[in-house]
Design a protein around this motif. Structure first.
Motif, mmCIF file in Angstrom:
data_model
loop_
_atom_site.group_PDB
_atom_site.id
_atom_site.type_symbol
_atom_site.label_atom_id
_atom_site.label_comp_id
_atom_site.label_asym_id
_atom_site.label_seq_id
_atom_site.Cartn_x
_atom_site.Cartn_y
_atom_site.Cartn_z
ATOM 1 N N UNK A 65 41.067 36.119 40.416
ATOM 2 C CA UNK A 65 41.217 36.031 38.954
ATOM 3 C C UNK A 65 42.657 35.964 38.453
ATOM 4 N N UNK A 66 43.634 36.404 39.256
ATOM 5 C CA UNK A 66 45.049 36.180 38.928
ATOM 6 C C UNK A 66 45.562 34.922 39.624
ATOM 7 N N UNK A 67 45.235 34.800 40.901
ATOM 8 C CA UNK A 67 45.816 33.755 41.742
ATOM 9 C C UNK A 67 45.435 32.350 41.297
ATOM 10 N N UNK A 68 44.156 32.131 41.034
ATOM 11 C CA UNK A 68 43.704 30.772 40.727
ATOM 12 C C UNK A 68 44.214 30.275 39.374
ATOM 13 N N UNK A 69 44.139 31.073 38.296
ATOM 14 C CA UNK A 69 44.716 30.598 37.024
ATOM 15 C C UNK A 69 46.223 30.352 37.125
ATOM 16 N N UNK A 70 46.916 31.193 37.898
ATOM 17 C CA UNK A 70 48.362 30.986 38.078
ATOM 18 C C UNK A 70 48.627 29.663 38.777
ATOM 19 N N UNK A 71 47.823 29.350 39.787
ATOM 20 C CA UNK A 71 47.983 28.079 40.496
ATOM 21 C C UNK A 71 47.660 26.911 39.570
ATOM 22 N N UNK A 116 22.335 37.933 44.740
ATOM 23 C CA UNK A 116 23.589 38.572 44.347
ATOM 24 C C UNK A 116 24.761 37.600 44.251
ATOM 25 N N UNK A 117 24.531 36.334 44.551
ATOM 26 C CA UNK A 117 25.610 35.346 44.452
ATOM 27 C C UNK A 117 25.704 34.889 43.001
ATOM 28 N N UNK A 118 26.777 35.311 42.341
ATOM 29 C CA UNK A 118 26.955 35.036 40.916
ATOM 30 C C UNK A 118 27.941 33.904 40.706
ATOM 31 N N UNK A 119 27.768 33.217 39.597
ATOM 32 C CA UNK A 119 28.705 32.179 39.158
ATOM 33 C C UNK A 119 29.147 32.536 37.752
ATOM 34 N N UNK A 120 30.441 32.748 37.575
ATOM 35 C CA UNK A 120 30.951 33.151 36.267
ATOM 36 C C UNK A 120 32.113 32.249 35.869
ATOM 37 N N UNK A 121 32.370 32.221 34.582
ATOM 38 C CA UNK A 121 33.503 31.462 34.063
ATOM 39 C C UNK A 121 34.361 32.408 33.247
ATOM 40 N N UNK A 122 35.652 32.469 33.573
ATOM 41 C CA UNK A 122 36.581 33.346 32.877
ATOM 42 C C UNK A 122 37.834 32.564 32.537
ATOM 43 N N UNK A 123 38.177 32.538 31.274
ATOM 44 C CA UNK A 123 39.386 31.840 30.810
ATOM 45 C C UNK A 123 39.446 30.399 31.310
ATOM 46 N N UNK A 124 38.279 29.754 31.324
ATOM 47 C CA UNK A 124 38.214 28.348 31.719
ATOM 48 C C UNK A 124 38.161 28.098 33.209
ATOM 49 N N UNK A 135 29.192 42.379 47.520
ATOM 50 C CA UNK A 135 30.108 42.523 48.649
ATOM 51 C C UNK A 135 31.583 42.372 48.276
ATOM 52 N N UNK A 136 31.852 42.065 47.005
ATOM 53 C CA UNK A 136 33.238 41.949 46.566
ATOM 54 C C UNK A 136 33.401 42.727 45.265
ATOM 55 N N UNK A 137 34.648 42.808 44.797
ATOM 56 C CA UNK A 137 34.907 43.495 43.536
ATOM 57 C C UNK A 137 35.123 42.489 42.413
ATOM 58 N N UNK A 138 34.462 42.721 41.283
ATOM 59 C CA UNK A 138 34.660 41.890 40.095
ATOM 60 C C UNK A 138 34.418 42.741 38.865
ATOM 61 N N UNK A 139 35.318 42.634 37.897
ATOM 62 C CA UNK A 139 35.154 43.366 36.647
ATOM 63 C C UNK A 139 35.365 42.420 35.468
ATOM 64 N N UNK A 140 34.294 42.112 34.709
ATOM 65 C CA UNK A 140 34.417 41.178 33.588
ATOM 66 C C UNK A 140 35.254 41.717 32.440
ATOM 67 N N UNK A 141 35.561 43.019 32.447
ATOM 68 C CA UNK A 141 36.339 43.609 31.357
ATOM 69 C C UNK A 141 37.845 43.325 31.479
ATOM 70 N N UNK A 142 38.247 42.681 32.549
ATOM 71 C CA UNK A 142 39.677 42.467 32.764
ATOM 72 C C UNK A 142 40.128 41.045 32.448
ATOM 73 N N UNK A 143 39.280 40.247 31.831
ATOM 74 C CA UNK A 143 39.637 38.845 31.578
ATOM 75 C C UNK A 143 40.883 38.725 30.705
ATOM 76 N N UNK A 144 41.014 39.573 29.693
ATOM 77 C CA UNK A 144 42.184 39.514 28.816
ATOM 78 C C UNK A 144 43.456 39.863 29.578
#
Length: 470
Positions: free
Chosen positions: A285-291, A235-243, A252-261
């Motif tokens: 998904x908000x915090x890291x790109x902002x940083x 269940x440990x996934x690795x994804x790339x979103x917006x670079x 065990x966590x929340x993730x939704x690929x439909x929210x990338x935009x």
């Protein structure tokens, strides 16, 4: 879509099989394997054998079928040009070649296989195609080729449409999270769940695990129980979103690929040197790109697993020096770190953003801003923070509804003082919206503080929304 396609193709379905057609035409099949010459042909490319209906354990061999398709005999010298000219009429089927050996095994000719839905006679070619064939010296007389289709040549929706009961919804859709395909199966599909999982894994390269959600998101931490339908239980996934790369335990966590935009839309509002408070940060998904864009970020999540993966992802993306992470209830985060940092930030010129992405409840958390800076001394030129708060609505006027609810929570009207952005439709008659506004000074310095902070954190952050909540 499948029901529409079925209605469109229904008139094309023949009532006899290939052997019956051959008998009726009184034409013997040629000795060469793979070839037939007959004046009639089967117009539907694939008709599943009736015995596969109701199958619950996948038998791939049962889907094998030989059909007849039209073809053109083309000199090898112009083969590539002809294939290019006929790209709209040539057969398109997974694993099926468009060019096959000529029946005479000649090295001078090949057969270009055609789509029987588009080409039923030599007059079926478009004017441009006919002119191209003429210029290449290719005879438009159709040949007929016996094509063997197997399970591997079928699309996932074709396999599932053949197996599941007629008249019921067929699903081949899923959310892709790294190597995991996440499905939301309906009750009538559950008897076929393992077959569905195996088909989805077979037909989608890179998918090595297929899961189905077994209940609604109704826990404090917004994760849900999952059942593995096929493949590995990793269940440990690795994804790339917006670079940006993220790693996390999807169970065990929340993730939704439909929210990338939406993630990118908000991050684009943040400028270098700004400060971002992410109240319900998840795995970042908000915090890291902002940083990464040069902002200073304070990111919070109540779920200990999200907090752990948030820290991990900050290091993974080399922004750990720009992100301070917290493992608090959202209300405690606003009334703690946000309250402590705001006075100094409001005296500066850099932007201050507060992101609140918990659509089931975030609007209710807005009252945490009432009286937040009660004991501070307000000035006339305060640099007030901008809030981006998400909410679900089933109202016929979604914009009006979320503004009204945000106003009630803040205790002041926001009409004409905010903007509303439609994020997406999450279910029939249910929208996800984002209301953005500058926190009014009369809210921050209000003497009417809310007492709801005494409510248990687990109760306030419990998410009772259905499967596709955010």
């Amino acid at each position: 879509m499948l029901r529409i396609l079925s209605r469109v193709l229904a008139p094309l379905r023949p009532q006899t099989n290939l052997k019956a057609l051959s008998s009726a035409a009184s034409l013997p099949l040629p000795a060469a394997p793979g070839f037939a010459v007959k004046p009639m042909m089967e117009l539907k490319l694939y008709r599943p054998p009736p015995e596969v209906r109701g199958m619950t354990s996948l038998d791939k061999e049962a889907f094998t079928q030989t059909i007849t398709v039209p073809a053109l005999r083309v000199p090898t010298g112009v083969l590539n040009k002809v294939v290019k000219s006929l790209r709209k009429s040539a057969i398109q089927r997974p694993g099926v070649p468009r060019v096959v050996q000529d029946k005479d095994q000649s090295t001078d000719f090949r057969l270009v296989l055609l789509d029987p839905h588009r080409v039923t006679s030599s007059g079926s070619f478009s004017e441009a195609e006919a002119e191209a064939l003429k210029s290449f010296g290719v005879c438009e007389e159709l040949q007929y080729y016996e094509l063997r289709l197997t399970y591997h040549n079928l699309k996932s929706e074709e396999v599932l449409e053949a197996v599941l009961p007629q008249g019921q919804d067929v699903t081949s859709g899923f959310s892709r999270v790294g190597h995991i395909a996440h499905m939301n199966l309906r009750d009538h599909q559950l008897p076929y769940k393992n077959l569905i999982g195996e088909v989805i894994m077979d037909k989608n390269p890179g998918v090595t695990c297929v899961v189905n959600k077994t209940n609604i998101i109704d826990t404090t931490y917004r994760n849900f129980k999952m059942e593995v339908l096929a493949g590995e239980e990793n269940m440990v996934a690795k994804v790339k979103e917006n670079g940006v790369t993220y790693e996390f335990d999807f169970s065990r966590v929340y993730w939704n690929p439909r929210l990338s935009t939406e993630h990118q839309r908000v991050v684009d509002l943040v400028k270098r040197g700004d400060t971002v408070f992410d109240v319900f940060a998840g795995v970042g998904p908000f915090a890291i790109p902002a940083a990464r864009s040069g902002a200073n970020v304070l990111a919070n999540d109540l779920n200990p697993e999200s907090y752990r993966w948030l820290q991990h992802n900050c290091k993974l993306n080399k922004v750990e020096k720009r992100v301070r992470n917290f493992n608090l209830d959202g209300r405690a985060f606003i009334q703690g770190p946000v309250k402590q940092e705001l006075p100094a930030l409001m005296k500066g010129k850099a932007g201050v953003h507060v992101v609140m992405n918990l659509p089931a409840l975030a609007l209710e958390f807005l009252d945490a801003f009432r009286g937040l800076l009660l004991h501070e001394e307000p000035s006339s030129d305060e640099n007030l923070p901008t809030v981006h708060c998400y909410g679900f609505t089933k109202d016929d006027n979604p914009d009006t509804d979320v503004v009204k609810r945000a106003s009630q929570s803040l205790g002041v009207p926001l009409e004409n003082r905010c903007s509303v952005h439609f994020v997406r439709n999450v279910a029939p008659n249910k929208d996800m919206m984002c209301v953005s506004f500058t926190v009014p000074k009369e809210v921050l310095f209000s003497s009417e503080q809310t007492e709801s902070s005494a409510e248990p954190a687990a109760k306030r952050q419990k998410c009772e929304e259905a499967s596709d909540s955010t």
